[in-house]
Design a protein around this motif. Sequence first.
Motif, PDB file in Angstrom:
ATOM      1  N   THR A   1     -36.648 -43.421 -29.104  1.00  0.00           N
ATOM      2  CA  THR A   1     -37.468 -42.327 -29.624  1.00  0.00           C
ATOM      3  C   THR A   1     -36.747 -41.009 -29.342  1.00  0.00           C
ATOM      4  OG1 THR A   1     -38.627 -41.911 -27.567  1.00  0.00           O
ATOM      5  CG2 THR A   1     -39.545 -43.612 -28.993  1.00  0.00           C
ATOM      6  N   GLY A   2     -37.261 -39.924 -29.881  1.00  0.00           N
ATOM      7  CA  GLY A   2     -36.647 -38.607 -29.705  1.00  0.00           C
ATOM      8  C   GLY A   2     -36.527 -38.222 -28.243  1.00  0.00           C
ATOM      9  N   THR A   3     -37.630 -38.352 -27.492  1.00  0.00           N
ATOM     10  CA  THR A   3     -37.609 -37.969 -26.079  1.00  0.00           C
ATOM     11  C   THR A   3     -36.631 -38.844 -25.310  1.00  0.00           C
ATOM     12  OG1 THR A   3     -39.916 -37.358 -26.236  1.00  0.00           O
ATOM     13  CG2 THR A   3     -39.045 -37.664 -24.029  1.00  0.00           C
ATOM     14  N   GLN A   4     -36.652 -40.142 -25.598  1.00  0.00           N
ATOM     15  CA  GLN A   4     -35.754 -41.046 -24.893  1.00  0.00           C
ATOM     16  C   GLN A   4     -34.302 -40.681 -25.147  1.00  0.00           C
ATOM     17  OE1 GLN A   4     -37.193 -44.798 -26.344  1.00  0.00           O
ATOM     18  NE2 GLN A   4     -38.531 -45.113 -24.575  1.00  0.00           N
ATOM     19  N   SER A   5     -33.963 -40.367 -26.400  1.00  0.00           N
ATOM     20  CA  SER A   5     -32.563 -40.055 -26.680  1.00  0.00           C
ATOM     21  C   SER A   5     -32.168 -38.717 -26.055  1.00  0.00           C
ATOM     22  CB  SER A   5     -32.273 -40.100 -28.178  1.00  0.00           C
ATOM     23  OG  SER A   5     -32.757 -38.974 -28.818  1.00  0.00           O
ATOM     24  N   SER A   6     -33.099 -37.757 -25.997  1.00  0.00           N
ATOM     25  CA  SER A   6     -32.794 -36.476 -25.345  1.00  0.00           C
ATOM     26  C   SER A   6     -32.456 -36.682 -23.879  1.00  0.00           C
ATOM     27  CB  SER A   6     -34.003 -35.539 -25.413  1.00  0.00           C
ATOM     28  OG  SER A   6     -34.202 -35.099 -26.711  1.00  0.00           O
ATOM     29  N   ILE A   7     -33.331 -37.396 -23.192  1.00  0.00           N
ATOM     30  CA  ILE A   7     -33.166 -37.550 -21.745  1.00  0.00           C
ATOM     31  C   ILE A   7     -31.958 -38.442 -21.424  1.00  0.00           C
ATOM     32  CG2 ILE A   7     -34.263 -38.446 -19.650  1.00  0.00           C
ATOM     33  CD1 ILE A   7     -35.462 -35.839 -20.595  1.00  0.00           C
ATOM     34  N   LEU A   8     -31.803 -39.530 -22.193  1.00  0.00           N
ATOM     35  CA  LEU A   8     -30.686 -40.433 -21.899  1.00  0.00           C
ATOM     36  C   LEU A   8     -29.347 -39.761 -22.200  1.00  0.00           C
ATOM     37  CD1 LEU A   8     -32.117 -43.893 -22.960  1.00  0.00           C
ATOM     38  CD2 LEU A   8     -31.767 -42.999 -20.649  1.00  0.00           C
ATOM     39  N   THR A   9     -29.318 -38.823 -23.128  1.00  0.00           N
ATOM     40  CA  THR A   9     -28.095 -38.058 -23.365  1.00  0.00           C
ATOM     41  C   THR A   9     -27.703 -37.306 -22.098  1.00  0.00           C
ATOM     42  OG1 THR A   9     -28.540 -37.782 -25.717  1.00  0.00           O
ATOM     43  CG2 THR A   9     -27.088 -36.179 -24.723  1.00  0.00           C
ATOM     44  N   LEU A  10     -28.696 -36.658 -21.499  1.00  0.00           N
ATOM     45  CA  LEU A  10     -28.421 -35.907 -20.265  1.00  0.00           C
ATOM     46  C   LEU A  10     -28.023 -36.847 -19.129  1.00  0.00           C
ATOM     47  CD1 LEU A  10     -31.366 -33.318 -20.392  1.00  0.00           C
ATOM     48  CD2 LEU A  10     -28.992 -32.994 -21.086  1.00  0.00           C
ATOM     49  N   VAL A  11     -28.703 -37.998 -19.037  1.00  0.00           N
ATOM     50  CA  VAL A  11     -28.399 -38.981 -17.992  1.00  0.00           C
ATOM     51  C   VAL A  11     -26.947 -39.452 -18.123  1.00  0.00           C
ATOM     52  CG1 VAL A  11     -28.844 -41.383 -17.317  1.00  0.00           C
ATOM     53  CG2 VAL A  11     -30.755 -39.776 -17.598  1.00  0.00           C
ATOM     54  N   LEU A  12     -26.555 -39.843 -19.332  1.00  0.00           N
ATOM     55  CA  LEU A  12     -25.195 -40.336 -19.532  1.00  0.00           C
ATOM     56  C   LEU A  12     -24.177 -39.244 -19.271  1.00  0.00           C
ATOM     57  CD1 LEU A  12     -25.828 -42.666 -22.538  1.00  0.00           C
ATOM     58  CD2 LEU A  12     -24.711 -43.323 -20.404  1.00  0.00           C
ATOM     59  N   HIS A  13     -24.535 -38.029 -19.661  1.00  0.00           N
ATOM     60  CA  HIS A  13     -23.623 -36.917 -19.406  1.00  0.00           C
ATOM     61  C   HIS A  13     -23.347 -36.788 -17.907  1.00  0.00           C
ATOM     62  CE1 HIS A  13     -21.771 -32.971 -19.509  1.00  0.00           C
ATOM     63  NE2 HIS A  13     -22.621 -32.603 -18.565  1.00  0.00           N
ATOM     64  N   GLU A  14     -24.397 -36.831 -17.098  1.00  0.00           N
ATOM     65  CA  GLU A  14     -24.217 -36.679 -15.655  1.00  0.00           C
ATOM     66  C   GLU A  14     -23.417 -37.845 -15.077  1.00  0.00           C
ATOM     67  OE1 GLU A  14     -24.746 -34.034 -13.856  1.00  0.00           O
ATOM     68  OE2 GLU A  14     -25.602 -32.974 -15.579  1.00  0.00           O
ATOM     69  N   LEU A  15     -23.665 -39.051 -15.586  1.00  0.00           N
ATOM     70  CA  LEU A  15     -22.925 -40.211 -15.089  1.00  0.00           C
ATOM     71  C   LEU A  15     -21.435 -40.096 -15.437  1.00  0.00           C
ATOM     72  CD1 LEU A  15     -25.509 -43.014 -15.920  1.00  0.00           C
ATOM     73  CD2 LEU A  15     -24.756 -42.329 -13.627  1.00  0.00           C
ATOM     74  N   VAL A  16     -21.154 -39.671 -16.666  1.00  0.00           N
ATOM     75  CA  VAL A  16     -19.761 -39.537 -17.101  1.00  0.00           C
ATOM     76  C   VAL A  16     -19.049 -38.464 -16.280  1.00  0.00           C
ATOM     77  CG1 VAL A  16     -18.304 -38.757 -19.009  1.00  0.00           C
ATOM     78  CG2 VAL A  16     -20.120 -40.412 -19.436  1.00  0.00           C
ATOM     79  N   VAL A  17     -19.719 -37.300 -16.133  1.00  0.00           N
ATOM     80  CA  VAL A  17     -19.099 -36.197 -15.396  1.00  0.00           C
ATOM     81  C   VAL A  17     -18.862 -36.592 -13.940  1.00  0.00           C
ATOM     82  CG1 VAL A  17     -19.511 -33.882 -14.505  1.00  0.00           C
ATOM     83  CG2 VAL A  17     -19.944 -34.381 -16.906  1.00  0.00           C
ATOM     84  N   ASN A  18     -19.846 -37.264 -13.362  1.00  0.00           N
ATOM     85  CA  ASN A  18     -19.694 -37.694 -11.973  1.00  0.00           C
ATOM     86  C   ASN A  18     -18.533 -38.679 -11.819  1.00  0.00           C
ATOM     87  OD1 ASN A  18     -20.875 -37.862  -9.144  1.00  0.00           O
ATOM     88  ND2 ASN A  18     -20.755 -40.015  -9.746  1.00  0.00           N
ATOM     89  N   ALA A  19     -18.406 -39.593 -12.809  1.00  0.00           N
ATOM     90  CA  ALA A  19     -17.327 -40.582 -12.745  1.00  0.00           C
ATOM     91  C   ALA A  19     -15.964 -39.903 -12.794  1.00  0.00           C
ATOM     92  CB  ALA A  19     -17.473 -41.584 -13.887  1.00  0.00           C
ATOM     93  N   ILE A  20     -15.864 -38.828 -13.576  1.00  0.00           N
ATOM     94  CA  ILE A  20     -14.592 -38.113 -13.690  1.00  0.00           C
ATOM     95  C   ILE A  20     -14.286 -37.343 -12.397  1.00  0.00           C
ATOM     96  CG2 ILE A  20     -13.428 -36.224 -14.877  1.00  0.00           C
ATOM     97  CD1 ILE A  20     -14.985 -37.073 -17.407  1.00  0.00           C
ATOM     98  N   LYS A  21     -15.339 -36.714 -11.828  1.00  0.00           N
ATOM     99  CA  LYS A  21     -15.116 -35.846 -10.663  1.00  0.00           C
ATOM    100  C   LYS A  21     -14.978 -36.640  -9.371  1.00  0.00           C
ATOM    101  CE  LYS A  21     -16.467 -31.465 -12.223  1.00  0.00           C
ATOM    102  NZ  LYS A  21     -15.647 -30.353 -11.783  1.00  0.00           N
ATOM    103  N   HIS A  22     -15.871 -37.616  -9.194  1.00  0.00           N
ATOM    104  CA  HIS A  22     -15.912 -38.289  -7.899  1.00  0.00           C
ATOM    105  C   HIS A  22     -15.806 -39.803  -8.010  1.00  0.00           C
ATOM    106  CE1 HIS A  22     -17.457 -34.376  -6.726  1.00  0.00           C
ATOM    107  NE2 HIS A  22     -18.435 -34.515  -7.600  1.00  0.00           N
ATOM    108  N   GLY A  23     -16.034 -40.359  -9.167  1.00  0.00           N
ATOM    109  CA  GLY A  23     -16.190 -41.806  -9.284  1.00  0.00           C
ATOM    110  C   GLY A  23     -14.974 -42.501  -9.858  1.00  0.00           C
ATOM    111  N   VAL A  24     -15.282 -43.461 -10.688  1.00  0.00           N
ATOM    112  CA  VAL A  24     -14.282 -44.415 -11.130  1.00  0.00           C
ATOM    113  C   VAL A  24     -13.155 -43.770 -11.952  1.00  0.00           C
ATOM    114  CG1 VAL A  24     -15.431 -45.088 -13.263  1.00  0.00           C
ATOM    115  CG2 VAL A  24     -14.121 -46.782 -11.991  1.00  0.00           C
ATOM    116  N   PHE A  25     -13.466 -42.702 -12.681  1.00  0.00           N
ATOM    117  CA  PHE A  25     -12.420 -42.075 -13.495  1.00  0.00           C
ATOM    118  C   PHE A  25     -11.630 -41.021 -12.718  1.00  0.00           C
ATOM    119  CE2 PHE A  25     -15.458 -43.101 -17.135  1.00  0.00           C
ATOM    120  CZ  PHE A  25     -14.890 -44.347 -17.326  1.00  0.00           C
ATOM    121  N   SER A  26     -11.977 -40.821 -11.441  1.00  0.00           N
ATOM    122  CA  SER A  26     -11.182 -39.905 -10.628  1.00  0.00           C
ATOM    123  C   SER A  26      -9.960 -40.629 -10.055  1.00  0.00           C
ATOM    124  CB  SER A  26     -12.043 -39.306  -9.500  1.00  0.00           C
ATOM    125  OG  SER A  26     -12.367 -40.311  -8.558  1.00  0.00           O
TER     126      SER A  26
END
Lengths: 474, 127
Positions: free
Chosen positions: A366-391
Motif C-alpha cells: 500500500t502507499g503507506t507501506q511503500s513510503s515507510i519501507l523506502t525509508l527503512v531500506l534507505h537506512e539499512l543500505v546507508v548503515n551497511a555502507i558506513k558501518h556494515g557489510v559494504f564497509s
Amino acid sequence: MSKALPLHPVSVTTGARSFRDLRSVLASIGLAVVVVDREGTVQLISGECERLFGMGTGCIGHHIGTIRTGLDLSAIGGDIDLVMTDLQPRVREVSEPAPPRVFQLRLTPYMDGPHEAIGCTITITDITEAVERNRRNDVSLNFLAANEALFRELLTNAPFAVGIHTGPEHRCIFANDEFRTWHPQCDPVGTTLAERGGAYEGSSSLKFLDSAFQTGESAFGRMAPHVYTDADGRTVTRYFTGVAQPYRGRDGAVAGVMAMTFEATEEKLLSDRQNLLVSELRHRAKNLLAVVQAVAVLSAESATDKDDLLERLEDRLQAIARSNTHLASGEARPCPLRDLIDRELGQIGPAVHDRIRISVADIALTGTQSSILTLVLHELVVNAIKHGVFSTPIGTVEITCPATTGTADVTLTWSESFPSPGASGAQERREGFGMLLLTEIAPRELNAAAALEFRPSGLHYTIRFPSPRGAADV
Amino acid sequence: MSEAPAILIVEDEPLVANFLGRVVRSIGYAVAGVCSNSSEALRALDQPDLRIVAAILDYSLRDGQTSLPVARELRRRSLPFMFLTGDDTAIAEEFGRTGYPVPILVKPVPLALLRETLRRTVGDSPA
C-alpha cells in the motif's frame, strides 16, 4: 363573451360608508379598479385607471358604458346586469388594436350583507403577454402533434436519456432507449416516478423533476445520484447531469416535465477519487516541512560534525522524496516490493550488487507501506555502507520476503553475513535517526513487529507487517 | 519516568511525533502516548494511570479527520492543550470562536518557540 367565476363576494356594512373608505385606498393602489353602482354608474376610480387609460375622476357619475377612453367598455353594461342578478364574478377580455394589447376585466359583486349587491368592482389587468405566450404554446403544440412521428424517432435514437412526464407525480408518457436503461426493471411509460423507482425520499430525481414542475422554470442537475434496484435485487447508484424542462398545456399551466440527461457516473467516480487524492496530498504537503525539521533535529543529535550532518540530511531528504513518489506521481496504485528494493539498492554503486541476494515474493504494497519501507531500506543500505557489510570488501546481504497466503502477515528480512564471525566486530548498536526509524517509527507506522540484532555474523533486521491485501490505503 | 505527569501527543506523522516526544521529555514531562487519530486519543484520556495533564494536537489528521473531538474533550475536562498545525485558518474558524484560549503554532515551528509555548501551556515545571 364573459363567463361566470366562483363567488368571492366583498362584504360591507353600508354602501355610502364603504365608498368613502375605499376612496383613499383607490387613489394610491397600483391596480386599475373601477367601482360602479347597480346601474353601472361610476362611483369610484383608482389612480392607475387615469395613468393607463385616461379615465380620470371626471368619469364619476357617468355610466361606464358611455365613457370614451383608451379602452372600449361599451359591452360591459350587460355584464354588470348579470353580476347584479346572479352575484357571480365574471371576466371579459377586451382587445385594443393599436397598440395591440389585451385586457382582462374582472367583475366582482360588491355586497351589502350576504344576499344583496349594491354595485360591482371592475379590476382591469393587462394580460397581453400571457395571451401571447399561450398563442405561441398552441402553435408549438400543434406543430408537435403534426410532426410527432419525426420527433419520436429523433428522440428515441438520441445519445442521451429523454423522458417526458405529465402531472405532478411525473407519469411517463415517452421514454427513449437510453432512458429505459435507467429503469431496467419496468417499462417506464405509463408509470409514475414513485412506481418506476428513483423517487426515494431525498432522491435527486424527485427534486429535479419536482423543481421544474412546481416553478415552471428549467431545473439543472449536475452529477446528481439516481438510485434504483436492478433485476438481481442489487441497489445501483448512477449519476446524471441534465436539464428538466417544464412544458405547458393549452390552458397555459405547467402540464409536465421533459428531462434530458447524460450519464455522469464515471466523471463522478473520477472526481471523488481525485478529491481524495488531493486531500491526501494536501495533508502530506502540510506536514512535509515538519518532517524535514524533525529529521534535521534527530540527525543533528547523532552527527559527528557538520559535514557528516549535511551528508546524512541530504541522503534522508532524498529518501523522503522517493518515499513520496507514489503520491507525487498522482498514482494510488499499489507498489511492488521488489521495485522498491531495486530502487533503493540503485542508490549504491554497482560494485556491491553481486554481494546482494534477493529472494522476494511478488507483493504489492500500500502507499503507506511503500513510503515507510523506502525509508527503512534507505537506512539499512546507508548503515551497511558506513558501518556494515559494504564497509568491507567482503560480506553479503540477503534480503528475503517469502510469499504468504490469504491475509497472513508479511515478513521482510535484511541479513548481513561475513565469511568469518568476528569480522563485523566493529559494528555496534548506535543511537540515532536510523535506529529510531528501524525500531520505533517504522513498526508503529506499519502496525508491525520489528527486531534489530547485531549477531556475530552481522546485522540482522526483520520486520513483520500486516498483509497489504487486508489493508485499506491509497 | 512513569511517575512524571504526562503530555498526550496527537500526531499522525511518526517522525514529527517522535520529535515532539523529545521536546516534551526535554522540559521534564513524560509522553503519555502518541495517537494518530481521535478515537485512540479519547481512549487514552480515559486512562487515569497515564497521568495526562496536557496535550499537543496536530489539527488535520489522515482521511480528512481532525483532532477537534479531542480538543472538545480536553476542554470539557479543563485540561490545557495546544494545536500544532499546517494551517491555522481552519482552527481559527472552528475553534477560535469559542473564546477558549488555545495556543496555535504553525508547522514548522522553531524549537525554542515550541518549548516556550509548551511550558506556558502546561505550567512552568512538573510538580
